[in-house]
Design an enzyme around this catalytic site. Structure first.
Site, short mmCIF file in Angstrom:
data_model
loop_
_atom_site.label_atom_id
_atom_site.label_comp_id
_atom_site.label_asym_id
_atom_site.label_seq_id
_atom_site.Cartn_x
_atom_site.Cartn_y
_atom_site.Cartn_z
N SER A 1 0.75 14.80 -8.19
CA SER A 1 1.17 13.99 -9.16
C SER A 1 1.48 14.72 -10.47
O SER A 1 0.56 15.61 -10.78
CB SER A 1 0.44 12.58 -9.39
OG SER A 1 1.06 12.05 -10.56
N TYR B 1 -7.94 8.01 -10.68
CA TYR B 1 -6.66 8.33 -9.90
C TYR B 1 -6.00 9.70 -10.48
O TYR B 1 -5.96 10.63 -9.54
CB TYR B 1 -5.59 7.47 -10.31
CG TYR B 1 -3.90 8.03 -9.67
CD1 TYR B 1 -3.84 7.35 -8.27
CD2 TYR B 1 -3.29 8.56 -10.46
CE1 TYR B 1 -2.64 7.91 -7.80
CE2 TYR B 1 -1.99 8.81 -10.03
CZ TYR B 1 -1.58 8.59 -8.67
OH TYR B 1 -0.39 8.84 -8.08
P1 NAD Z 1 3.80 3.23 -1.99
O1 NAD Z 1 2.68 2.00 -2.66
O2 NAD Z 1 4.91 3.07 -1.71
O3 NAD Z 1 3.02 3.98 -1.04
C1 NAD Z 1 1.57 4.11 -1.07
C2 NAD Z 1 1.24 4.02 0.33
O4 NAD Z 1 -0.19 4.27 0.49
C3 NAD Z 1 1.17 2.69 0.71
O5 NAD Z 1 2.25 2.09 1.23
C4 NAD Z 1 0.09 2.27 1.67
O6 NAD Z 1 0.54 2.29 3.23
C5 NAD Z 1 -0.65 3.69 1.54
N1 NAD Z 1 -2.06 3.33 1.42
C6 NAD Z 1 -2.67 2.94 0.42
N2 NAD Z 1 -4.12 2.96 0.82
C7 NAD Z 1 -4.33 3.02 1.96
C8 NAD Z 1 -5.09 3.15 3.07
N3 NAD Z 1 -6.38 2.86 2.74
N4 NAD Z 1 -4.92 3.20 4.22
C9 NAD Z 1 -3.71 3.65 4.44
N5 NAD Z 1 -2.70 3.63 3.85
C10 NAD Z 1 -2.91 3.44 2.58
O7 NAD Z 1 4.03 4.14 -3.51
P2 NAD Z 1 4.43 5.50 -3.80
O8 NAD Z 1 4.76 5.65 -4.91
O9 NAD Z 1 5.58 5.83 -2.73
O10 NAD Z 1 3.21 6.31 -3.22
C11 NAD Z 1 3.15 7.37 -2.57
C12 NAD Z 1 2.36 8.68 -3.02
O11 NAD Z 1 3.13 9.02 -4.03
C13 NAD Z 1 1.00 8.22 -3.43
O12 NAD Z 1 0.33 9.44 -3.30
C14 NAD Z 1 1.09 8.24 -5.08
O13 NAD Z 1 -0.21 8.56 -5.48
C15 NAD Z 1 2.19 9.43 -5.44
N6 NAD Z 1 2.72 9.30 -6.38
C16 NAD Z 1 3.48 8.14 -6.96
C17 NAD Z 1 4.18 8.14 -8.23
C18 NAD Z 1 4.89 6.91 -8.56
O14 NAD Z 1 5.14 6.96 -9.81
N7 NAD Z 1 5.15 5.84 -7.81
C19 NAD Z 1 3.94 9.09 -9.09
C20 NAD Z 1 3.13 10.49 -8.51
C21 NAD Z 1 2.66 10.31 -7.30
#
Ligand code: NAD
Ligand code: MG
Length: 300
Positions: free
Chosen positions: A192, A205
């Site tokens: 991230s 985080y």
């Molecule tokens: P999202 O909520 O759609 O996806 C995150 C997913 O993590 C969930 O759908 C869930 O299935 C899974 N998850 C969480 N805890 C879990 C567990 N204990 N066991 C199994 N699965 C689990 O959100 P997203 O933004 O697409 O997140 C995906 C990745 O992107 C993450 O690693 C997040 O840190 C990273 N990210 C997101 C952003 C943002 O702004 N959305 C920015 C930087 C990084």
């Protein structure tokens, strides 16, 4: 309203997708994409495959929603068979992804379960190998983000759960998968902008993301002799359920994305092409790299 766009037509990226102001829309974690307004664009209507991952076998965590869903759709349309993981409470989102992936004419297996448990991570890899015969691409997308203003209110339980989900699970999954990964295989982790520019309210985080970045650099060096590449993607603010389900306070959802030069959040569909590139043989000389998709804030 869905934020769907033709992602190939030349256009102004500032206006390509919705920007602030957004409505407050609290959900309990992990949240559902189907409850978001506007609905995120995961490339459902737009992503075009070119056979770049034909016959590859991919395990994707967090594949029900957000970035993981966009990756699953893109990989399927590029010809990969897929095992998708998510939490049991996300079955409604996962069902939509399963349909979209099988519409692409590839094999899809959905395995719900909690990756913060080591035994489940090992089982997930074993089942993937059983279903697909091996693993060519491991994509660690799942993650937990819970905003807490003060260190005084940040519990040991949350600190540990965030590390188990974001860091330990990646370690367990890589460890279990590597013996099944042939030369040419790829691991893609999800770090991230928080690894580089941590927010005050993401005291658990942000350090998990810094750990993911360093793990990616180190593992890439370690497994290079096997011909396995390891890279990471560093998203900026992306319109996914992670954010309104506790990742940000609701007042920040209203202006989400306003802080970046492109003045809007990214959509999951805008991440998928980078995950495709890093999985495909087209990036054969790229390993130990972090690819930023941040809307303009530098990852340094
Ligand atoms: P999202 O909520 O759609 O996806 C995150 C997913 O993590 C969930 O759908 C869930 O299935 C899974 N998850 C969480 N805890 C879990 C567990 N204990 N066991 C199994 N699965 C689990 O959100 P997203 O933004 O697409 O997140 C995906 C990745 O992107 C993450 O690693 C997040 O840190 C990273 N990210 C997101 C952003 C943002 O702004 N959305 C920015 C930087 C990084
Ligand atoms: Mg989800």
């Amino acid at each position: 309203m869905t934020a769907t766009k033709n992602q190939y037509a030349m256009q102004d990226p500032l206006k390509q997708y919705p920007g602030p102001d957004f409505d407050r829309q609290p959900q309990s974690a992990p949240g559902l994409a189907k409850e978001m307004r506007p609905r995120p664009d995961h490339g459902e209507e737009s992503y075009q495959g070119f056979g770049r991952l034909k016959g590859r076998r991919a395990l994707i965590t967090g594949a029900d929603s957000g970035i993981g869903r966009a990756v699953a759709i893109a990989y399927a349309r590029e010809g990969a068979d897929i095992v998708m993981n998510y939490l049991p409470s996300e079955e409604a989102d996962a069902r939509e992804v399963r349909r979209l992936v099988s519409d692409a004419g590839v094999k899809v297996t959905a395995i719900a379960g909690d990756i913060s448990e080591e035994a489940f991570c090992r089982e997930l890899v074993q089942k993937t190998v059983g279903e697909l015969g091996g693993i060519d691409i491991l994509v660690n997308v799942a993650g937990k983000q819970t905003s807490v203003d003060s260190i005084a209110d940040l519990s040991t339980e949350q600190f540990e759960a965030t590390f188990r989900t974001n860091v330990f699970a990646m370690f367990w999954l890589c460890k279990a998968a590597l013996p099944h990964m042939p030369a040419g295989a790829a691991i893609i982790n999800t770090t991230s902008i928080q690894s580089y520019q941590p927010s005050a309210s993401l005291l658990d985080y942000a350090p998990t993301k810094a750990a993911i970045t360093a793990f990616t650099h180190a593992l890439a060096k370690q497994v290079a002799p096997k011909g396995v590449r390891v890279n990471a993607v560093a998203p900026g603010p992306i319109w996914t359920p992670l954010q309104p389900s506790g990742g940000q306070p609701q007042e920040k959802i209203e202006g989400f994305g306003s802080e970046v030069p492109l003045k809007r959040p990214g959509q999951p569909a805008e991440l998928a092409p980078v995950y495709v590139l890093l999985a495909s043989q087209e990036s054969s000389y790229v390993t130990g790299e972090v690819y930023g998709v941040t809307g303009g804030n530098p990852i340094s």
